[in-house]
Design a protein around this motif. Structure first.
Motif: not given
Ligand SMILES: NC(=O)c1ccc[n+]([C@@H]2O[C@H](COP(=O)([O-])OP(=O)(O)OC[C@H]3O[C@@H](n4cnc5c(N)ncnc54)[C@H](OP(=O)(O)O)[C@@H]3O)[C@@H](O)[C@H]2O)c1
Length: 292
Positions: A90, A97, A102, A104, A130-132, A136, A155, A205, A225, A227-230, A233
């Motif tokens: 979203a 996002i 953080g 959302s 892990a960030g989500t 959240d 993850l 991973l 689901e 967040g953006g980083v996941t 990737r």
């Molecule tokens: N609007 C939406 O649809 C939505 C959905 C979900 C979350 N959110 C928001 O998004 C934010 C979090 O998102 P984000 O992008 O910052 O982080 P994220 O994608 O939730 O988490 C990223 C972390 O997850 C781990 N990870 C992800 N993919 C991996 C892989 N292939 N291998 C190993 N580790 C992996 C890593 O942890 P390490 O760095 O510790 O290794 C990476 O730093 C929050 O503010 C949440 O509220 C929004």
């Protein structure tokens, strides 16, 4: 279907009945190969699905039922055992996002929130980074619609999260933490969750290794689901079959980014998936199809 039910004038189905039929179809598809053409009752109407996914409802359903079936039937008909990965984000009009801090919840409205619960119900597993979980503390369960609970997958390559997060302690569904084998040591559990060691691919991973590890456990239909980083990737690794972006009519002007991919030098390097647009309440869902 008895002929008397075929022949008499049937009442139009509602969206609730249509969703129940989608769930029933998915349950059936999880247990056995679906034989086509398929005929399923939809309230008092009849849904017929042909091989290849074409479908019709007799009598003609109301537009909201037709829209629901058009969105979810292809997702419910993914053959069991066939690897399928769908991500959803979203985001604001300017591609954020969450706020920088953080926040959302909630960028998009109720219809998109219900949609994410429906995606959970269709999936074998729901995956988040892990960030989500840190930010959240989500439960990742199906609550806003009928359906089965997916396995929850977090993850966290370096096992940075603590066991006090709800997904690790509520016992509401089977939960896995995927972590780098070199970081796991002898640890097997984080709260109720099982720790699954995977080979490290640099700092990460590899999505292909994640898919393979989950497939070995019978988890094939995966919903990423956030967040953006996941999601980025998975997309960068070519590991997404579909990406759904729910666009909220909101401009944040700052905040956490949605997709981030390696830089391209020219527009010819852009991804140009086939897309379709689906109104979701006050938001617009853009579905990108990378692989059929
Ligand atoms: N609007 C939406 O649809 C939505 C959905 C979900 C979350 N959110 C928001 O998004 C934010 C979090 O998102 P984000 O992008 O910052 O982080 P994220 O994608 O939730 O988490 C990223 C972390 O997850 C781990 N990870 C992800 N993919 C991996 C892989 N292939 N291998 C190993 N580790 C992996 C890593 O942890 P390490 O760095 O510790 O290794 C990476 O730093 C929050 O503010 C949440 O509220 C929004």
């Amino acid at each position: 279907m008895p002929s008397n039910l075929r022949d008499h004038k049937r009442a139009a189905p509602d969206a609730g009945k249509a969703w129940e039929t989608v769930v029933a179809l998915r349950r059936r598809g999880r247990k056995q190969a679906l034989g086509f053409p398929l005929e399923l009752p939809l309230g008092e109407a009849l849904l017929t699905i042909a091989r290849g996914g074409g479908w019709r409802v007799e009598p003609d359903p109301p537009p909201e039922v037709a829209a629901l079936l058009a969105l979810y039937l292809p997702l419910a008909l993914v053959p069991h055992g066939h690897g399928f990965v769908l991500a959803h984000l979203a985001q604001s009009l300017d591609g954020r996002i969450a706020t920088t801090g953080g926040d959302s919840q909630w960028l998009t409205g109720e219809a998109d929130q219900r949609h994410t619960h429906r995606l959970r119900a269709l999936a074998d597993a729901v995956i988040v980074g892990a960030g989500t979980v840190r930010q959240d503390n989500p439960r990742l369960t199906v609550r806003h619609c009928a359906g089965d609970q997916p396995v929850r997958v977090v993850l966290d390559a370096n096992l940075t999260l603590s066991a006090d997060r709800d997904v690790f302690r509520d016992g509401a569904a089977e939960t896995l933490v995927l972590a780098a084998a070199d970081h796991v040591g002898g640890a097997t559990r984080l709260g109720h969750a099982e720790i699954v060691p995977l080979p490290r691919d640099g700092e990460r991973l590899a999505p292909a290794a994640i898919r393979a590890a989950l497939a070995r456990r019978g988890l094939h239909w995966l919903y990423v689901e956030g967040g953006g980083v996941t999601v980025s990737r998975f997309l960068a690794a070519g590991a997404l079959d579909r990406l759904q972006i729910a666009l909220a009519p909101v401009i944040l002007g700052s905040g956490r980014p949605s997709l981030q991919l390696p830089e391209i030098a020219a527009l010819s390097g852009a991804l140009r998936p086939r897309v379709r647009h689906v109104p979701l309440g006050g938001d617009l869902l853009v579905e990108c199809v990378f692989h059929d």
